[in-house]
Motif scaffolding. Structure first.
Motif, PDB file in Angstrom:
ATOM      1  N   THR A  51       3.600  -1.422 -10.176  1.00 32.58           N
ATOM      2  CA  THR A  51       4.039  -0.625  -9.035  1.00 32.58           C
ATOM      3  C   THR A  51       3.791   0.848  -9.362  1.00 32.58           C
ATOM      4  O   THR A  51       3.253   1.184 -10.421  1.00 32.58           O
ATOM      5  CB  THR A  51       5.531  -0.841  -8.752  1.00 32.58           C
ATOM      6  OG1 THR A  51       6.307  -0.211  -9.803  1.00 32.58           O
ATOM      7  CG2 THR A  51       5.882  -2.318  -8.673  1.00 32.58           C
ATOM      8  N   ILE A 102       7.932  -8.185  -5.099  1.00 29.90           N
ATOM      9  CA  ILE A 102       7.009  -7.604  -4.128  1.00 29.90           C
ATOM     10  C   ILE A 102       5.815  -8.531  -3.949  1.00 29.90           C
ATOM     11  O   ILE A 102       5.156  -8.899  -4.933  1.00 29.90           O
ATOM     12  CB  ILE A 102       6.495  -6.222  -4.573  1.00 29.90           C
ATOM     13  CG1 ILE A 102       7.641  -5.303  -4.968  1.00 29.90           C
ATOM     14  CG2 ILE A 102       5.669  -5.573  -3.483  1.00 29.90           C
ATOM     15  CD1 ILE A 102       7.185  -3.938  -5.410  1.00 29.90           C
ATOM     16  N   GLU A 121      -3.015   7.245  -3.826  1.00 31.84           N
ATOM     17  CA  GLU A 121      -4.129   7.074  -2.909  1.00 31.84           C
ATOM     18  C   GLU A 121      -5.419   7.581  -3.540  1.00 31.84           C
ATOM     19  O   GLU A 121      -5.478   8.696  -4.071  1.00 31.84           O
ATOM     20  CB  GLU A 121      -3.853   7.801  -1.593  1.00 31.84           C
ATOM     21  CG  GLU A 121      -2.634   7.237  -0.864  1.00 31.84           C
ATOM     22  CD  GLU A 121      -2.347   7.935   0.450  1.00 31.84           C
ATOM     23  OE1 GLU A 121      -2.947   9.022   0.682  1.00 31.84           O
ATOM     24  OE2 GLU A 121      -1.539   7.416   1.237  1.00 31.84           O
ATOM     25  N   SER A 139      -2.412   2.277  -4.993  1.00 34.44           N
ATOM     26  CA  SER A 139      -1.310   1.356  -4.678  1.00 34.44           C
ATOM     27  C   SER A 139      -1.728   0.264  -3.702  1.00 34.44           C
ATOM     28  O   SER A 139      -1.308  -0.888  -3.803  1.00 34.44           O
ATOM     29  CB  SER A 139      -0.133   2.136  -4.091  1.00 34.44           C
ATOM     30  OG  SER A 139       0.408   3.031  -5.028  1.00 34.44           O
ATOM     31  N   SER A 140      -2.581   0.612  -2.746  1.00 32.52           N
ATOM     32  CA  SER A 140      -2.947  -0.332  -1.690  1.00 32.52           C
ATOM     33  C   SER A 140      -3.813  -1.474  -2.207  1.00 32.52           C
ATOM     34  O   SER A 140      -4.036  -2.451  -1.481  1.00 32.52           O
ATOM     35  CB  SER A 140      -3.680   0.393  -0.563  1.00 32.52           C
ATOM     36  OG  SER A 140      -4.892   0.968  -1.025  1.00 32.52           O
ATOM     37  N   ALA A 160       1.167  -3.781   0.029  1.00 30.51           N
ATOM     38  CA  ALA A 160       1.187  -3.171   1.358  1.00 30.51           C
ATOM     39  C   ALA A 160       2.117  -1.970   1.355  1.00 30.51           C
ATOM     40  O   ALA A 160       1.847  -0.945   1.998  1.00 30.51           O
ATOM     41  CB  ALA A 160       1.626  -4.198   2.399  1.00 30.51           C
ATOM     42  N   THR A 161       3.224  -2.079   0.608  1.00 38.86           N
ATOM     43  CA  THR A 161       4.176  -0.984   0.463  1.00 38.86           C
ATOM     44  C   THR A 161       4.595  -0.892  -0.995  1.00 38.86           C
ATOM     45  O   THR A 161       5.127  -1.859  -1.548  1.00 38.86           O
ATOM     46  CB  THR A 161       5.423  -1.202   1.334  1.00 38.86           C
ATOM     47  OG1 THR A 161       5.039  -1.352   2.703  1.00 38.86           O
ATOM     48  CG2 THR A 161       6.375  -0.020   1.208  1.00 38.86           C
ATOM     49  N   ASP A 162       4.333   0.244  -1.621  1.00 34.39           N
ATOM     50  CA  ASP A 162       4.741   0.452  -3.004  1.00 34.39           C
ATOM     51  C   ASP A 162       6.183   0.936  -3.025  1.00 34.39           C
ATOM     52  O   ASP A 162       6.720   1.388  -2.004  1.00 34.39           O
ATOM     53  CB  ASP A 162       3.813   1.483  -3.666  1.00 34.39           C
ATOM     54  CG  ASP A 162       3.741   1.321  -5.177  1.00 34.39           C
ATOM     55  OD1 ASP A 162       4.656   0.702  -5.759  1.00 34.39           O
ATOM     56  OD2 ASP A 162       2.775   1.825  -5.780  1.00 34.39           O
ATOM     57  N   PRO A 200       2.852   6.211  -2.317  1.00 34.77           N
ATOM     58  CA  PRO A 200       1.660   5.517  -2.801  1.00 34.77           C
ATOM     59  C   PRO A 200       0.673   6.421  -3.530  1.00 34.77           C
ATOM     60  O   PRO A 200       0.522   7.592  -3.194  1.00 34.77           O
ATOM     61  CB  PRO A 200       1.038   4.954  -1.516  1.00 34.77           C
ATOM     62  CG  PRO A 200       1.537   5.864  -0.436  1.00 34.77           C
ATOM     63  CD  PRO A 200       2.923   6.253  -0.852  1.00 34.77           C
ATOM     64  N   ARG A 233      -0.881  -8.191  -1.704  1.00 32.29           N
ATOM     65  CA  ARG A 233      -1.610  -8.222  -0.443  1.00 32.29           C
ATOM     66  C   ARG A 233      -2.501  -9.449  -0.335  1.00 32.29           C
ATOM     67  O   ARG A 233      -2.749  -9.956   0.764  1.00 32.29           O
ATOM     68  CB  ARG A 233      -2.463  -6.965  -0.292  1.00 32.29           C
ATOM     69  CG  ARG A 233      -1.661  -5.687  -0.182  1.00 32.29           C
ATOM     70  CD  ARG A 233      -2.544  -4.500   0.118  1.00 32.29           C
ATOM     71  NE  ARG A 233      -3.178  -4.634   1.426  1.00 32.29           N
ATOM     72  CZ  ARG A 233      -4.007  -3.737   1.941  1.00 32.29           C
ATOM     73  NH1 ARG A 233      -4.319  -2.648   1.255  1.00 32.29           N
ATOM     74  NH2 ARG A 233      -4.535  -3.917   3.125  1.00 32.29           N
ATOM     75  N   VAL A 245      13.080   1.489   0.150  1.00 33.03           N
ATOM     76  CA  VAL A 245      12.156   0.417  -0.243  1.00 33.03           C
ATOM     77  C   VAL A 245      12.730  -0.341  -1.431  1.00 33.03           C
ATOM     78  O   VAL A 245      12.692  -1.579  -1.489  1.00 33.03           O
ATOM     79  CB  VAL A 245      10.768   0.984  -0.578  1.00 33.03           C
ATOM     80  CG1 VAL A 245       9.843  -0.134  -1.062  1.00 33.03           C
ATOM     81  CG2 VAL A 245      10.169   1.688   0.625  1.00 33.03           C
ATOM     82  N   GLU A 266      15.345  -2.774  -0.457  1.00 33.74           N
ATOM     83  CA  GLU A 266      14.811  -3.920   0.292  1.00 33.74           C
ATOM     84  C   GLU A 266      14.207  -4.978  -0.628  1.00 33.74           C
ATOM     85  O   GLU A 266      14.307  -6.179  -0.353  1.00 33.74           O
ATOM     86  CB  GLU A 266      13.751  -3.437   1.284  1.00 33.74           C
ATOM     87  CG  GLU A 266      13.166  -4.526   2.149  1.00 33.74           C
ATOM     88  CD  GLU A 266      12.167  -3.982   3.141  1.00 33.74           C
ATOM     89  OE1 GLU A 266      11.403  -4.791   3.712  1.00 33.74           O
ATOM     90  OE2 GLU A 266      12.140  -2.759   3.360  1.00 33.74           O
TER      91      GLU A 266
END
Length: 367
Positions: free
Chosen positions: A294, A13, A332, A319-320, A324-326, A330, A16, A354, A357
């Motif tokens: 993660t 991953i 928050e 997470s952010s 960008a994508t956990d 996420p 950011r 996810v 991917e």
């Protein structure tokens, strides 16, 4: 609990933004996930080892190798529980991050079966925890100030600045002058200094820091005790604490007045709880450190940070902060806090689409 097999899954991953410390710069996370399969379900865990052995001697390829060759084959075929995992793996020296991942996955599988949350099992005293954020070494002070400004706007309860020789007094002074004395501020050296630097480090006393984290080498507990006598700023140990025995020794000689507990570094959440109990008995505040986890690792860390002795904000960022994508729904930030998951086990699971991917390899080991 009888385990039918264990999956070792590697995912990759991107971060950011690059995250720089005194021991290197991370631009992505190559993560090893451990999934334990049983007749009643499954359990997940994340190995915190990084790609290269810079933070410590462990690295992700070695963690997968030792799990495959030694740790997983050592599990009894007739069944095991989380408390037994540590004893079974004890004959193997080191590799605490790999051991922590295996123990946590077994514990998650067990708790999902019983319906108990990770936080409840560990002894969480709160349903939400205050969160700090770790700010890496930047190319310039203005860049650092912009980053800190953004994190304060997001509501983080504490700012931690990574430092190293040549990047310490100036950035700390700039942050303190820009954001004032009310900002809860600490620094982390990641073992970048020696006792020769004591007079220089003492200049940090002028900035009203919450603490200075791991200023000296990880095997320099005696020198940390000497440094602590020379500073007004509280000394916090991180890399030096690999077990409850280490914590007890450090406390006994005055090497620290705060401890950063990283569950992966100490071999798992059960040992982390033991360190918490020892520190609390001696009136030593603790906080939960992070390893760019993660959502799998973050869920467990947030649960640990809800124990009563964790009185300082940890590096349990949303997470952010890093992704960008956990790989899970996420985490928050809300009013500077994260909610402690209440579902069975870790209370989170990877999002299948996810996970697929970002997966780079999978390996199945039959017990």
């Amino acid at each position: 609990m009888k385990i039918s097999g264990i999956e070792l899954r590697r995912i990759r991953i991107p971060l950011r933004a690059p995250f720089r410390t005194s021991f290197g710069t991370e631009t992505e996370r190559d993560v090893l996930l451990v999934r334990v399969a049983t007749a009643d379900g499954e359990g997940w865990a994340e190995c915190a080892a990084m790609s290269e052995p810079r933070y410590c001697s462990e690295y992700v390829d070695a963690a997968q190798d030792v799990l495959r060759k030694f740790l997983i084959p050592a599990l009894p075929k007739d069944g095991i529980d989380a408390h037994t995992v540590g004893r079974v793996l004890e004959p193997f020296t080191g590799h605490r991050m790999a051991k922590a991942a295996l123990e946590t996955a077994v514990l998650d599988a067990h708790l999902r079966t019983t319906g108990e949350s990770f936080g409840s099992y560990l002894g969480a005293a709160r349903d939400r925890v205050p969160c700090g954020v770790s700010v890496g070494i930047m190319d310039s002070v203005p860049e650092l100030l912009d980053a800190v400004d953004g994190f304060i706007a997001e509501g983080y309860a504490r700012i931690k600045l990574k430092i190293e020789p040549g990047w310490d007094l100036e950035p700390v002074r700039a942050v303190r002058e820009r954001f004032g004395d009310d900002l809860v501020l600490q620094v982390d050296a990641n073992a970048a200094y020696t006792l020769v630097d004591a007079q220089h480090l003492a200049k940090l006393d002028d900035f009203g820091l919450l603490l200075i984290e791991q200023p000296l080498a990880n095997d320099d507990i005696v020198q940390h005790a000497r440094l602590a006598e020379l500073l007004r700023t509280p000394v916090c140990l991180d890399e030096s604490i690999e077990s409850a025995a280490d914590a007890a020794a450090a406390i006994s000689i005055g090497a620290c007045s705060v401890i950063n507990i990283k569950p992966a570094r100490v071999g798992g959440y059960l040992e982390a709880r033991r360190i918490h109990d020892i520190a609390r008995a001696h009136g030593i505040p603790v906080w939960c450190g992070g390893m760019l986890e993660t959502g799998i690792g973050r869920a467990a860390n947030v649960a640990l940070a809800a124990l009563p002795g964790f009185t300082l904000p940890g590096d349990t960022s949303g997470s952010s902060r890093y992704f960008a994508t956990d790989i899970t729904p996420p985490f928050e930030l809300a009013d500077g806090h994260l909610d402690v998951p209440t579902g069975p086990g870790l209370g989170v699971e990877p999002l299948p689409e996810v996970l697929e991917e970002v997966t780079t390899s999978t390996e199945w080991i039959t017990i």
